[in-house]
Design a protein around this motif. Structure first.
Motif, PDB file in Angstrom:
ATOM      1  N   HIS A 125       0.832  -1.209   0.000  1.00  0.00           N
ATOM      2  CA  HIS A 125       0.000   0.000   0.000  1.00  0.00           C
ATOM      3  C   HIS A 125       0.868   1.260   0.000  1.00  0.00           C
ATOM      4  CE1 HIS A 125      -3.803  -1.977   0.065  1.00  0.00           C
ATOM      5  NE2 HIS A 125      -3.559  -2.604   1.209  1.00  0.00           N
ATOM      6  N   VAL A 126       1.970   1.242   0.755  1.00  0.00           N
ATOM      7  CA  VAL A 126       2.889   2.385   0.749  1.00  0.00           C
ATOM      8  C   VAL A 126       3.503   2.536  -0.642  1.00  0.00           C
ATOM      9  CG1 VAL A 126       5.102   3.239   1.642  1.00  0.00           C
ATOM     10  CG2 VAL A 126       3.369   2.359   3.220  1.00  0.00           C
ATOM     11  N   ALA A 127       3.924   1.421  -1.227  1.00  0.00           N
ATOM     12  CA  ALA A 127       4.488   1.471  -2.583  1.00  0.00           C
ATOM     13  C   ALA A 127       3.440   1.969  -3.571  1.00  0.00           C
ATOM     14  CB  ALA A 127       5.002   0.088  -2.993  1.00  0.00           C
ATOM     15  N   GLY A 128       2.195   1.500  -3.430  1.00  0.00           N
ATOM     16  CA  GLY A 128       1.123   1.949  -4.309  1.00  0.00           C
ATOM     17  C   GLY A 128       0.854   3.434  -4.173  1.00  0.00           C
ATOM     18  N   LEU A 159       3.661   5.342  -5.818  1.00  0.00           N
ATOM     19  CA  LEU A 159       3.580   5.279  -7.283  1.00  0.00           C
ATOM     20  C   LEU A 159       2.297   5.901  -7.827  1.00  0.00           C
ATOM     21  CD1 LEU A 159       4.848   1.620  -7.711  1.00  0.00           C
ATOM     22  CD2 LEU A 159       6.122   3.720  -8.213  1.00  0.00           C
ATOM     23  N   GLY A 160       1.430   6.387  -6.923  1.00  0.00           N
ATOM     24  CA  GLY A 160       0.177   6.994  -7.351  1.00  0.00           C
ATOM     25  C   GLY A 160      -0.901   5.993  -7.715  1.00  0.00           C
ATOM     26  N   LEU A 161      -0.743   4.750  -7.246  1.00  0.00           N
ATOM     27  CA  LEU A 161      -1.711   3.699  -7.561  1.00  0.00           C
ATOM     28  C   LEU A 161      -2.714   3.461  -6.435  1.00  0.00           C
ATOM     29  CD1 LEU A 161       0.786   1.132  -9.093  1.00  0.00           C
ATOM     30  CD2 LEU A 161      -0.737   2.674 -10.336  1.00  0.00           C
ATOM     31  N   GLY A 162      -2.493   4.053  -5.286  1.00  0.00           N
ATOM     32  CA  GLY A 162      -3.382   3.846  -4.147  1.00  0.00           C
ATOM     33  C   GLY A 162      -3.378   2.397  -3.708  1.00  0.00           C
ATOM     34  N   ALA A 163      -4.563   1.884  -3.379  1.00  0.00           N
ATOM     35  CA  ALA A 163      -4.695   0.502  -2.896  1.00  0.00           C
ATOM     36  C   ALA A 163      -4.686  -0.510  -4.030  1.00  0.00           C
ATOM     37  CB  ALA A 163      -5.978   0.363  -2.092  1.00  0.00           C
ATOM     38  N   ALA A 164      -4.654  -0.049  -5.264  1.00  0.00           N
ATOM     39  CA  ALA A 164      -4.737  -0.956  -6.417  1.00  0.00           C
ATOM     40  C   ALA A 164      -3.590  -1.958  -6.451  1.00  0.00           C
ATOM     41  CB  ALA A 164      -4.767  -0.156  -7.717  1.00  0.00           C
ATOM     42  N   LEU A 165      -2.400  -1.556  -6.013  1.00  0.00           N
ATOM     43  CA  LEU A 165      -1.257  -2.468  -6.037  1.00  0.00           C
ATOM     44  C   LEU A 165      -1.498  -3.669  -5.129  1.00  0.00           C
ATOM     45  CD1 LEU A 165       1.515  -2.737  -7.359  1.00  0.00           C
ATOM     46  CD2 LEU A 165       2.492  -1.619  -5.362  1.00  0.00           C
ATOM     47  N   GLY A 166      -2.051  -3.434  -3.951  1.00  0.00           N
ATOM     48  CA  GLY A 166      -2.356  -4.530  -3.035  1.00  0.00           C
ATOM     49  C   GLY A 166      -3.461  -5.427  -3.568  1.00  0.00           C
ATOM     50  N   GLN A 167      -4.487  -4.836  -4.167  1.00  0.00           N
ATOM     51  CA  GLN A 167      -5.588  -5.626  -4.726  1.00  0.00           C
ATOM     52  C   GLN A 167      -5.130  -6.432  -5.930  1.00  0.00           C
ATOM     53  OE1 GLN A 167      -8.311  -2.453  -5.482  1.00  0.00           O
ATOM     54  NE2 GLN A 167      -9.156  -2.468  -3.422  1.00  0.00           N
ATOM     55  N   THR A 168      -4.118  -5.942  -6.617  1.00  0.00           N
ATOM     56  CA  THR A 168      -3.626  -6.619  -7.814  1.00  0.00           C
ATOM     57  C   THR A 168      -2.629  -7.724  -7.480  1.00  0.00           C
ATOM     58  OG1 THR A 168      -3.944  -4.611  -9.098  1.00  0.00           O
ATOM     59  CG2 THR A 168      -2.464  -6.240 -10.027  1.00  0.00           C
TER      60      THR A 168
END
Length: 193
Positions: free
Chosen positions: A37-40, A43-52
């Motif tokens: 989530h911090v990385a997302g 990178l401006g991705l929000g929670a999407a990185l974790g969901q992906t």
């Protein structure tokens, strides 16, 4: 009984090992989503990185394959609760469904860990087959839980279609699991054998 790394069957490890593995896996299942989530956010991705990338699933599936069904189901059931208590994530309405889904992943990964496959199947592929079986079983249990919530309990916030959407959204995470977990298990096999 041991014939080669592909057909190797495993007795359950000691209670101490199972307990330690479950505790470490819960810690990882709480920490990894936070890192994603911090990385997302960075990178401006929000929670999407974790969901992906499904970071909570990795330690649950891995501990089931390494330590068995008891450690797997305990990790899967506790990780979302501990994560919610410490971080507020996942969102409260999702916690029961995450508990059911992740506990199923851990349980089925643990049950499949000892299944002997034909000697002709190389170790990484054997672990991939077991992992895939646990993933399918976990999604089926998740779909049943959602169907019960929607059709029997009248939960209007969920839909059975969300299972398919979650699979599509999480496909990169599934691919990550299909690569990383068999490699880890192959390395563990090599060290054991």
């Amino acid at each position: 009984m041991r014939t080669n790394t592909a057909t190797r069957t495993y007795a359950l490890p000691s209670i101490t090992f199972q307990s330690a593995a479950a505790v470490l896996a819960v810690v990882a299942a709480v920490a990894l989503p936070q890192i994603f989530h911090v990385a997302g956010a960075t990178l401006g991705l929000g929670a999407a990185l974790g969901q992906t990338l499904l970071p909570m699933h990795l330690p649950v599936l891995l501990v089931g394959l390494l330590a068995g069904p008891y450690a797997g189901v305990a990790t899967g059931a506790l990780a979302p609760i501990v994560s919610f208590a410490l971080t507020g994530m996942p969102m409260a309405p999702m916690v029961p469904f995450m508990v059911i889904e992740l506990a199923a992943y851990g349980l089925f990964a643990g049950l499949l860990r000892g299944v002997a496959l034909p000697e002709s199947i190389p170790s990484p592929l054997a672990w991939l087959v077991k992992l895939f079986g646990a993933q399918v079983a976990g999604r089926v249990v998740d779909a049943i839980a959602i169907a019960v919530a929607v059709y029997l309990l009248g939960n209007a916030q969920m839909s059975v279609a969300s299972v398919g959407a979650a699979i599509v959204t999480g496909l990169p995470g599934l691919i990550l699991q299909w690569i990383a977990i068999p490699v880890v298990m192959f390395v563990v096999d090599r060290k054991r054998g």
